[in-house]
Design an enzyme around this catalytic site. Structure first.
Site, PDB file in Angstrom:
ATOM      1  N   LYS A 118     -11.782   0.001 -16.118  1.00  0.00           N
ATOM      2  CA  LYS A 118     -12.125  -1.341 -15.634  1.00  0.00           C
ATOM      3  C   LYS A 118     -12.473  -2.256 -16.817  1.00  0.00           C
ATOM      4  CE  LYS A 118     -11.886  -0.986 -11.046  1.00  0.00           C
ATOM      5  NZ  LYS A 118     -10.855  -1.696 -10.265  1.00  0.00           N
ATOM      6  N   ASP A 165       4.627   2.542  -4.682  1.00  0.00           N
ATOM      7  CA  ASP A 165       3.574   2.958  -5.607  1.00  0.00           C
ATOM      8  C   ASP A 165       3.311   1.834  -6.616  1.00  0.00           C
ATOM      9  OD1 ASP A 165       1.993   4.070  -7.565  1.00  0.00           O
ATOM     10  OD2 ASP A 165       3.179   5.917  -7.773  1.00  0.00           O
ATOM     11  N   ASP A 204       0.865  -1.188   0.000  1.00  0.00           N
ATOM     12  CA  ASP A 204       0.000   0.000   0.000  1.00  0.00           C
ATOM     13  C   ASP A 204       0.894   1.228   0.000  1.00  0.00           C
ATOM     14  OD1 ASP A 204      -3.265   0.274   0.782  1.00  0.00           O
ATOM     15  OD2 ASP A 204      -2.059   2.100   0.851  1.00  0.00           O
ATOM     16  N   TYR A 239     -13.710   5.650 -15.052  1.00  0.00           N
ATOM     17  CA  TYR A 239     -13.561   4.444 -14.217  1.00  0.00           C
ATOM     18  C   TYR A 239     -14.046   3.212 -14.982  1.00  0.00           C
ATOM     19  CZ  TYR A 239     -14.304   1.468 -10.053  1.00  0.00           C
ATOM     20  OH  TYR A 239     -14.289   0.451  -9.126  1.00  0.00           O
ATOM     21  N   ASN A 269      -5.312  -4.769  -7.069  1.00  0.00           N
ATOM     22  CA  ASN A 269      -6.485  -4.225  -6.370  1.00  0.00           C
ATOM     23  C   ASN A 269      -6.380  -2.717  -6.134  1.00  0.00           C
ATOM     24  OD1 ASN A 269      -8.755  -4.447  -4.130  1.00  0.00           O
ATOM     25  ND2 ASN A 269      -6.997  -3.474  -3.144  1.00  0.00           N
TER      26      ASN A 269
HETATM   27  N1  NAD Z   1     -15.546  -0.986  -2.475  1.00  0.00           N
HETATM   28  C1  NAD Z   1     -16.327  -1.055  -3.539  1.00  0.00           C
HETATM   29  O1  NAD Z   1     -17.533  -0.785  -3.474  1.00  0.00           O
HETATM   30  C2  NAD Z   1     -15.767  -1.467  -4.870  1.00  0.00           C
HETATM   31  C3  NAD Z   1     -16.669  -1.810  -5.889  1.00  0.00           C
HETATM   32  C4  NAD Z   1     -16.168  -2.219  -7.123  1.00  0.00           C
HETATM   33  C5  NAD Z   1     -14.811  -2.281  -7.335  1.00  0.00           C
HETATM   34  N2  NAD Z   1     -13.951  -1.924  -6.331  1.00  0.00           N
HETATM   35  C6  NAD Z   1     -12.520  -2.013  -6.621  1.00  0.00           C
HETATM   36  O2  NAD Z   1     -11.876  -2.706  -5.565  1.00  0.00           O
HETATM   37  C7  NAD Z   1     -10.556  -2.202  -5.391  1.00  0.00           C
HETATM   38  C8  NAD Z   1     -10.360  -1.776  -3.939  1.00  0.00           C
HETATM   39  O3  NAD Z   1     -11.352  -0.812  -3.625  1.00  0.00           O
HETATM   40  P1  NAD Z   1     -11.589  -0.276  -2.155  1.00  0.00           P
HETATM   41  O4  NAD Z   1     -12.999   0.143  -2.098  1.00  0.00           O
HETATM   42  O5  NAD Z   1     -11.058  -1.236  -1.158  1.00  0.00           O
HETATM   43  O6  NAD Z   1     -10.654   1.042  -2.200  1.00  0.00           O
HETATM   44  P2  NAD Z   1      -9.879   1.829  -1.048  1.00  0.00           P
HETATM   45  O7  NAD Z   1      -9.750   3.218  -1.537  1.00  0.00           O
HETATM   46  O8  NAD Z   1     -10.527   1.583   0.278  1.00  0.00           O
HETATM   47  O9  NAD Z   1      -8.440   1.110  -1.014  1.00  0.00           O
HETATM   48  C9  NAD Z   1      -7.511   1.332  -2.003  1.00  0.00           C
HETATM   49  C10 NAD Z   1      -6.139   1.225  -1.377  1.00  0.00           C
HETATM   50  O10 NAD Z   1      -5.170   1.463  -2.412  1.00  0.00           O
HETATM   51  C11 NAD Z   1      -4.127   2.249  -1.847  1.00  0.00           C
HETATM   52  N3  NAD Z   1      -3.393   2.953  -2.904  1.00  0.00           N
HETATM   53  C12 NAD Z   1      -3.720   4.133  -3.505  1.00  0.00           C
HETATM   54  N4  NAD Z   1      -2.818   4.465  -4.419  1.00  0.00           N
HETATM   55  C13 NAD Z   1      -1.874   3.479  -4.392  1.00  0.00           C
HETATM   56  C14 NAD Z   1      -0.684   3.257  -5.119  1.00  0.00           C
HETATM   57  N5  NAD Z   1      -0.288   4.124  -6.077  1.00  0.00           N
HETATM   58  N6  NAD Z   1       0.057   2.161  -4.839  1.00  0.00           N
HETATM   59  C15 NAD Z   1      -0.347   1.281  -3.865  1.00  0.00           C
HETATM   60  N7  NAD Z   1      -1.475   1.449  -3.155  1.00  0.00           N
HETATM   61  C16 NAD Z   1      -2.226   2.526  -3.421  1.00  0.00           C
HETATM   62  C17 NAD Z   1      -4.819   3.180  -0.894  1.00  0.00           C
HETATM   63  O11 NAD Z   1      -3.910   3.719   0.063  1.00  0.00           O
HETATM   64  C18 NAD Z   1      -5.890   2.265  -0.284  1.00  0.00           C
HETATM   65  O12 NAD Z   1      -5.412   1.624   0.879  1.00  0.00           O
HETATM   66  C19 NAD Z   1     -10.389  -1.053  -6.396  1.00  0.00           C
HETATM   67  O13 NAD Z   1      -9.776  -1.536  -7.555  1.00  0.00           O
HETATM   68  C20 NAD Z   1     -11.833  -0.662  -6.676  1.00  0.00           C
HETATM   69  O14 NAD Z   1     -11.989  -0.058  -7.940  1.00  0.00           O
HETATM   70  C21 NAD Z   1     -14.394  -1.526  -5.108  1.00  0.00           C
END
Ligand code: NAD
Length: 246
Positions: A157, A60, A34, A153, A87
């Site tokens: 995706k 990153d 992260d 987005y 992710n």
């Molecule tokens: N939660 C939902 O409702 C949902 C629905 C559909 C898809 N998704 C997908 O699931 C995945 C996770 O979503 P989430 O809701 O847990 O998001 P989130 O924002 O809670 O978590 C994302 C994490 O990625 C980290 N991050 C940001 N930039 C980064 C980088 N450059 N390098 C490494 N880490 C980095 C952030 O610090 C954070 O901890 C994403 O791809 C999102 O598009 C989520």
């Protein structure tokens, strides 16, 4: 159980954290990536307290050089990287088409195409050498149902789904499967409190009328990374409680 390492990007919180915990419970040593190093370390400590092995790496995930270094550290710590879960996500939000810039679109493509490619390039030699690998991409059901203001987005995706299908075809002969898990709305830390009227409207459109949890997504990832899923590749599993429009 294969001897190797699982790596999850963006695993400091949200869905990624649940996925990392679950892969650890399945017996994998886990690299918790992260950008937020403190969050990654917090989760790695939790996993260790639960009896697992985890390494926090605050790099990153969209930078190929940093991803390559991370994979090298993973190898040195725990052995070959045989499972990757792309992710990580940057900030998301509604941007109407009139205000949509290429820079904003590019940022989405960096997370959902550039980062998965960097991860694959770094880990695929280990998977090929083992003649076994599991690549999982986290997509979104938004690609199917669309919402105003989310076109960048959705496009990124959708591109990730294309990469999933193409890479599955190219890597299958090496024993590597490539699949995508597409969650619906799964409330995580960043969503905060959801107003009751929004919840009622949303859950009324699901066949399973409860909120999805990060563990629901982690379960699908665990299955796709298991031995049982060796004949499943180039596929997309939608984890959205049977969301429908009627
Ligand atoms: N939660 C939902 O409702 C949902 C629905 C559909 C898809 N998704 C997908 O699931 C995945 C996770 O979503 P989430 O809701 O847990 O998001 P989130 O924002 O809670 O978590 C994302 C994490 O990625 C980290 N991050 C940001 N930039 C980064 C980088 N450059 N390098 C490494 N880490 C980095 C952030 O610090 C954070 O901890 C994403 O791809 C999102 O598009 C989520």
């Amino acid at each position: 159980m294969r001897k190797g390492t699982a790596l999850v990007t963006g695993a400091g919180r949200g869905l990624g954290a649940a996925i990392a915990r679950r892969l650890s419970a399945e017996g994998w040593p886990v690299v918790v990536n992260d950008l937020d190093q403190a969050a990654a370390e917090g989760l790695a400590d939790d996993i260790a307290r639960a009896g697992g092995r985890a390494l926090a790496v605050g790099v990153d995930a969209t930078d190929p050089a940093q991803v390559a270094t991370m994979v090298q550290w993973a190898r040195e710590h725990f052995g070959p990287v045989l499972v990757t879960v792309a992710n990580a996500s940057g900030p998301q939000g509604e941007v109407p088409v009139e205000e949509l810039s290429w820079a904003y679109m590019l940022r989405h493509f960096e997370f959902f195409t550039k980062s998965p490619l960097a991860l694959l390039h770094a880990a695929v030699p280990d998977m090929r050498a083992a003649r076994w690998g599991r690549v999982v991409h986290i997509g979104s059901d938004l690609f199917d149902r669309a919402d105003p203001g989310w076109s960048a987005y959705m496009a990124a995706k959708g591109a990730l789904l294309g990469l999933t299908r193409g890479w599955a075809l190219e890597l299958g002969t090496d024993g590597i499967t490539v699949n995508l898990v597409a969650p619906g709305w799964i409330p995580v830390e960043r969503h905060g409190a959801i107003p009751p009227e929004v919840a009622e409207r949303w859950l009324g459109r699901q066949a399973v009328p409860r909120w999805g949890t990060p563990d629901d997504v982690a379960g699908a990832v665990a299955y796709l990374t298991s031995e049982d899923a060796g004949f499943i590749s180039g596929q997309r599993i939608v984890v959205n409680g049977g969301f429908h429009f009627a």
